[in-house]
Design an enzyme around this catalytic site. Structure first.
Site: not given
Length: 367
Positions: A80-82, A84
């Protein structure tokens, strides 16, 4: 030493983490791999995986609670990238999701695959002068892998969508290989790029779908502002019919407009006082100027989940499990299957593998 993809059996065994609804997994299988294990924390995503990958061991659980894994030639995943994301809160130190790469690293350390492919948003490269990316690269390097990374834009590989994502590819050091990423196949042809195909049109990709698919897109019922909030109207949300779409996001409220909608025009701007702008709908339809036979929407609307799936290059029959909002979340979080297929074909075929006779210094991977 060779540039052959090193596998332990006839088939390429793939272990998939943070799998979502299977964007990367569909690409893996199209490239000739076999996904033997998938994991995601979202129940709907795992139901979708079960629907399309019935022979795969699918675990709906927090990855930190899973301790044993099957042997595999390659581990893949988009943690999961939220934290960044340029659209997120952009304060990774305060977001526990920042450390999810450590779970990916933990699985890699247990399974010890010959290869791994990790995916994240391009913002990882820019935040804090790249320190969060450097931390990950060093961790993978210390775990015994030659690592290279690159930001790829999906539109450069035939996906009808502008979508930048960062990929990290690791190869076990004893194989004496390093990965070089595939060159773009689409874009503007120049002397340096050679002959390229034109970017794919998102209007053409979805033109055969119903013009007003009731219930398949977000609306704001009974709202005095109408279906589009002031925030939505603070920027241009309509990509041209013949161009790739803007990035398909996971929040159905922020999905951009169908290309048959009227054009948006900037009506006022006050950027000196913050980022304040106002865009409004005009009575112009740029796509009709090129071809008057194209469909036209008198009332603008957001893209439907089915249209987003096609723009993401899922199969036309792909239907994720869950309510409409969940469908948008799964589709928007996915790696475009076509982009994944290009990347994994380049890896599995050996075309992207370069033989090296010494350890690659970490700084050389930072392109």
């Amino acid at each position: 030493m060779s540039n052959i993809f090193e596998k332990n059996a006839e088939e390429i065994r793939v272990l998939s983490l943070f799998s979502g609804c299977g964007g990367m997994d569909f690409g893996v299988e199209a490239a000739g791999g076999h996904v033997i294990f998938s994991n995601d924390i979202l129940a709907d995503a795992c139901k979708t995986l079960s629907k399309y990958f019935p022979d795969t061991d699918i675990r709906n659980a927090d990855i930190s609670g899973i301790q044993t894994f099957p042997t595999a030639d390659i581990v893949v995943g988009g943690y999961p990238c939220q934290s960044f994301s340029m659209a997120g809160n952009r304060d990774p130190k305060k977001d526990e999701r920042t450390n999810l790469y450590k779970q990916f690293l933990r699985v890699v350390s247990i399974v010890r695959p010959n290869y791994f492919v990790a995916e994240n948003v391009s913002g990882l490269q820019q935040l804090s002068s790249g320190t969060f990316l450097k931390e990950q690269l060093e961790a993978y390097n210390n775990a015994g892998y030659n690592v290279t990374y690159q930001v790829l834009n999906a539109k450069d590989y035939g996906v009808p969508q502008s979508r930048k994502r960062l990929f990290i590819v690791g190869i076990k050091k004893e194989l004496n290989q390093v990965f070089q990423f595939p060159k773009p196949t689409h874009g503007k042809s120049t002397k340096s790029t050679g002959e390229l195909k034109p970017y794919a049109s998102h209007g053409e990709a979805i033109k055969d779908l119903p013009l007003w698919p009731e219930g398949e897109f977000y609306e704001r019922p009974h709202d005095p502002e109408g279906h589009f909030s002031w925030y939505y109207m603070s920027r241009n949300r309509k990509a041209k019919w013949a161009d790739p779409a803007f990035t398909v996001v996971a929040n159905w409220r922020h999905i951009t407009l169908h290309p048959a909608s009227p054009m948006m025009t900037l009506t006022w701007s006050n950027l000196t006082d913050g980022w304040k702008q106002r865009w409004d709908f005009s009575d112009q339809y740029e796509h009709l100027e090129a071809n008057p036979e194209r469909k036209k929407l008198d009332k603008p609307r957001r893209l439907s989940w089915r249209e987003c799936a096609l723009i993401q290059t899922f199969d036309s029959q792909f239907t994720p499990v869950g309510e409409t909002e969940s469908k948008f979340t799964q589709i928007g979080n996915a790696v475009p299957p076509k982009l994944a297929e290009v990347l994994f074909s380049h890896l599995f075929s050996g075309a992207g593998l370069v033989v090296v006779d010494k350890q690659i210094p970490l700084h050389l991977t930072r392109k």
